[in-house]
Design a protein around this motif. Structure first.
Motif, PDB file in Angstrom:
ATOM      1  N   TYR A   1       0.935  -1.010  -0.127  1.00  0.00           N
ATOM      2  CA  TYR A   1      -0.095  -0.155   0.085  1.00  0.00           C
ATOM      3  C   TYR A   1       0.723   1.206  -0.135  1.00  0.00           C
ATOM      4  O   TYR A   1       0.399   2.490  -0.856  1.00  0.00           O
ATOM      5  CB  TYR A   1      -0.927   0.115   1.098  1.00  0.00           C
ATOM      6  CG  TYR A   1      -1.417   1.155   1.636  1.00  0.00           C
ATOM      7  CD1 TYR A   1      -2.306   2.325   0.551  1.00  0.00           C
ATOM      8  CD2 TYR A   1      -1.300   1.817   2.385  1.00  0.00           C
ATOM      9  CE1 TYR A   1      -2.829   3.308   0.890  1.00  0.00           C
ATOM     10  CE2 TYR A   1      -1.846   2.769   2.624  1.00  0.00           C
ATOM     11  CZ  TYR A   1      -2.752   3.792   1.631  1.00  0.00           C
ATOM     12  OH  TYR A   1      -3.244   4.615   2.426  1.00  0.00           O
TER      13      TYR A   1
ATOM     14  N   ALA B   1       2.008   1.857  -3.436  1.00  0.00           N
ATOM     15  CA  ALA B   1       1.124   2.316  -4.532  1.00  0.00           C
ATOM     16  C   ALA B   1       0.609   4.248  -4.012  1.00  0.00           C
ATOM     17  O   ALA B   1       0.454   4.510  -5.181  1.00  0.00           O
ATOM     18  CB  ALA B   1      -0.282   1.531  -4.301  1.00  0.00           C
TER      19      ALA B   1
ATOM     20  N   ALA C   1      -5.848   5.312 -12.472  1.00  0.00           N
ATOM     21  CA  ALA C   1      -5.202   3.903 -12.780  1.00  0.00           C
ATOM     22  C   ALA C   1      -4.507   3.890 -11.626  1.00  0.00           C
ATOM     23  O   ALA C   1      -4.514   3.137 -10.383  1.00  0.00           O
ATOM     24  CB  ALA C   1      -4.335   3.819 -13.695  1.00  0.00           C
ATOM     25  N   ALA C   2      -3.263   5.191 -10.762  1.00  0.00           N
ATOM     26  CA  ALA C   2      -2.599   4.545 -10.088  1.00  0.00           C
ATOM     27  C   ALA C   2      -3.535   4.818  -8.703  1.00  0.00           C
ATOM     28  O   ALA C   2      -3.330   4.424  -7.676  1.00  0.00           O
ATOM     29  CB  ALA C   2      -1.564   6.133  -9.948  1.00  0.00           C
TER      30      ALA C   2
ATOM     31  N   SER D   1      -6.661   4.028  -8.316  1.00  0.00           N
ATOM     32  CA  SER D   1      -8.015   2.975  -8.008  1.00  0.00           C
ATOM     33  C   SER D   1      -6.257   1.796  -7.143  1.00  0.00           C
ATOM     34  O   SER D   1      -7.083   1.219  -7.037  1.00  0.00           O
ATOM     35  CB  SER D   1      -7.873   2.319  -9.274  1.00  0.00           C
ATOM     36  OG  SER D   1      -8.903   3.101  -9.874  1.00  0.00           O
ATOM     37  N   GLU D   2      -5.394   1.675  -7.813  1.00  0.00           N
ATOM     38  CA  GLU D   2      -4.143   0.515  -7.534  1.00  0.00           C
ATOM     39  C   GLU D   2      -3.616   1.050  -6.276  1.00  0.00           C
ATOM     40  O   GLU D   2      -3.973   0.235  -5.170  1.00  0.00           O
ATOM     41  CB  GLU D   2      -2.928   0.594  -8.057  1.00  0.00           C
ATOM     42  CG  GLU D   2      -1.660  -0.232  -7.709  1.00  0.00           C
ATOM     43  CD  GLU D   2      -2.343  -1.597  -7.772  1.00  0.00           C
ATOM     44  OE1 GLU D   2      -1.633  -2.561  -6.694  1.00  0.00           O
ATOM     45  OE2 GLU D   2      -3.101  -1.990  -8.544  1.00  0.00           O
TER      46      GLU D   2
ATOM     47  N   ARG E   1      -6.829  -0.057  -4.046  1.00  0.00           N
ATOM     48  CA  ARG E   1      -6.906  -1.509  -4.193  1.00  0.00           C
ATOM     49  C   ARG E   1      -5.509  -1.943  -2.644  1.00  0.00           C
ATOM     50  O   ARG E   1      -6.518  -3.268  -1.953  1.00  0.00           O
ATOM     51  CB  ARG E   1      -6.429  -1.969  -5.219  1.00  0.00           C
ATOM     52  CG  ARG E   1      -6.616  -3.716  -5.212  1.00  0.00           C
ATOM     53  CD  ARG E   1      -5.937  -4.604  -6.089  1.00  0.00           C
ATOM     54  NE  ARG E   1      -4.499  -4.331  -5.654  1.00  0.00           N
ATOM     55  CZ  ARG E   1      -3.893  -4.868  -5.118  1.00  0.00           C
ATOM     56  NH1 ARG E   1      -3.646  -6.094  -4.885  1.00  0.00           N
ATOM     57  NH2 ARG E   1      -2.715  -4.692  -5.314  1.00  0.00           N
ATOM     58  N   ALA E   2      -4.626  -1.754  -2.443  1.00  0.00           N
ATOM     59  CA  ALA E   2      -3.505  -2.506  -1.471  1.00  0.00           C
ATOM     60  C   ALA E   2      -3.871  -1.670  -0.208  1.00  0.00           C
ATOM     61  O   ALA E   2      -3.731  -2.021   0.355  1.00  0.00           O
ATOM     62  CB  ALA E   2      -2.486  -1.293  -2.701  1.00  0.00           C
TER      63      ALA E   2
END
Length: 452
Positions: free
Chosen positions: A133, A136, A225-226, A228-229, A232-233
């Motif tokens: 996390y 990211a 996109a970053a 969202s990543e 998620r992390a």
């Protein structure tokens, strides 16, 4: 027959020889007979004294206190004390027990740690997820902030260098063109100059585009996109943290530990696997301030009970401690096999003397008795009806006082099923003799009281 007569004649005493006995011999025989009688009488008297000193074992019961307000009793039933909510505290994860902090009977607070599992694997998983996390999040921050000033300056310098190269190659191309026209330089030199000029112009266009991209920063799609990543992390890290926190099993409510189901070193699982092997729960917990009495009421008596009906309850262990209660739950269906309906009454003010699984007797009252409850202080004591005997035109009971039988006359206020309510003659602490043995007793006999 003649033989028998002959033998009997031999045993007959010859009266003619009786007078030949001397006077001193007759006196000595009388003294011997008197001594023999005294010895026999002493033995019999001692045996009687010994047998009379041994107390008779009798069974006794103690009167149960009942308020006079229960004159409006409509039904008496027996049942068992149960916890309203009995909770089997389980684990959300599988693991080995590392520490246990409670024993049976302990009081616990809500969210208090009762069992701790080994956490090495789950801690490593959490640290791995937390590192992912952070990575990211750093990438997202980089894209959101855009290029650094140093990167922009470097791209601008590249553009300036490409422009200078274009000017140089353009001037060189013009000079070669003039020399070729004058025939001084070959045509090949002109082709080379044109190639260098075209290449420098293409390099300038590339440097301009790179500079513009660096100046504008990342595209919105890359940032999304970053982001969202990173989300998620973070979710993965939160989940790993939840799993790690689950190694500490906490009490969901404040209450009392009824059962401790695991020991240190045993495995705990999230599913039932049987009595042997991993356990599906660690402790059983209940709030003993929220307890009920569960009863099976015969269908023929069910019409005497209604929701919120007042009642009183006593336990067999403490018959002199009555508790107020009321009907809390009536089962929506009857038990066809037993011809009963399950009813639960709630004890309004329980104390430490009332414990789950105790036998209890509930007296259901009419509404009128609840209204008159505060107007009377008379005490009634409940005894089995077969504890009474008829005596002098009234009722009496056999009681044990200091190991001796006493007969007390009593006044029976009313009878309720197999019980009788005594309004006078008892103080509540007596041991009342029951059973057929009473027909063999009288006042003053020594007895040994034994509770049934």
């Amino acid at each position: 027959m003649d033989h028998i007569s002959t033998e009997l004649n031999k045993l007959r005493i010859d009266q003619s020889k009786r007078g030949d006995m001397k006077p001193q011999n007759r006196s000595k025989a009388r003294w011997l007979a008197a001594a023999l009688v005294a010895v026999v009488a002493g033995v019999l008297g001692g045996f009687a004294l010994w047998s009379g000193s041994k107390p008779i074992v009798v069974q006794t019961v103690r009167p149960r206190l009942e308020s006079a307000a229960n004159e409006g009793a409509v039904l008496v039933a027996t049942g068992y004390v149960v916890a309203h909510h009995k909770i089997q505290v389980g684990s959300k994860i599988m693991g080995r027990v590392a520490w246990i902090g409670v024993e049976k009977g302990d009081l616990v607070r809500k969210d208090q740690v009762v069992v701790r599992l080994e956490d090495r694997e789950y801690r490593a998983q959490y640290e791995q997820a937390a590192a992912a996390y952070e990575s990211a999040q750093a990438r997202l921050t980089e894209l959101e902030r855009g290029s650094r000033p140093e990167e922009i300056e470097r791209a601008r310098a590249e553009v300036q260098r490409a422009e200078a190269q274009v000017r140089t190659d353009e001037a060189n191309l013009k000079r070669i063109e003039n020399l070729v026209k004058e025939g001084v330089s070959p045509a090949q030199a002109l082709d080379d100059a044109r190639g260098r000029h075209d290449a420098s112009r293409a390099a300038l266009q590339s440097a301009l585009k790179t500079y513009e991209l660096i100046r504008q920063g990342a595209r919105s799609e890359q940032i999304d996109a970053a982001r969202s990543e990173a989300t998620r992390a973070k979710a993965a890290a939160d989940y790993a943290k939840t799993i790690l926190d689950s190694v500490e099993i906490r009490a969901p409510i404040s209450g009392t530990i009824l059962e401790r189901n695991v020991e240190q070193g045993e495995m705990v699982t999230t599913s039932f696997v049987g009595d042997r092997g991993a356990k599906s729960f660690v402790v059983t917990l209940a709030d003993l301030k929220d307890i009920q009495v569960e009863l099976d009421i015969n269908q023929n008596d069910f019409n005497r009970i209604h929701p919120n009906q007042p009642c009183s309850v006593v336990t067999d262990a403490y018959p002199d401690r009555p508790y107020k209660c009321q009907v809390y739950e009536i089962a929506p269906e009857a038990n066809r096999q037993k011809a009963t309906v399950q009813v639960k009454v709630k004890i309004l003010e329980p104390d430490q003397y009332v414990k789950p699984e105790m036998n209890a007797r509930v007296t259901f009252l009419s509404v009128e008795s609840k209204e008159t409850e505060s107007k009377t202080s008379e005490k009634l004591f409940l005894l089995p009806r077969n504890a009474m005997v008829d005596r002098d035109g009234g009722k009496a009971v056999y009681v044990v006082v200091d190991g001796v039988v006493q007969i007390k006359p009593v006044t029976v206020a009313r009878e309720m099923g197999s019980d009788a309510a005594v309004s006078a003659g008892l103080s509540g602490g007596e041991s009342v003799i029951i059973g057929d043995i009473r027909s063999q007793l009288k006042a003053g006999d020594r007895v040994e009281a034994q509770r049934p």
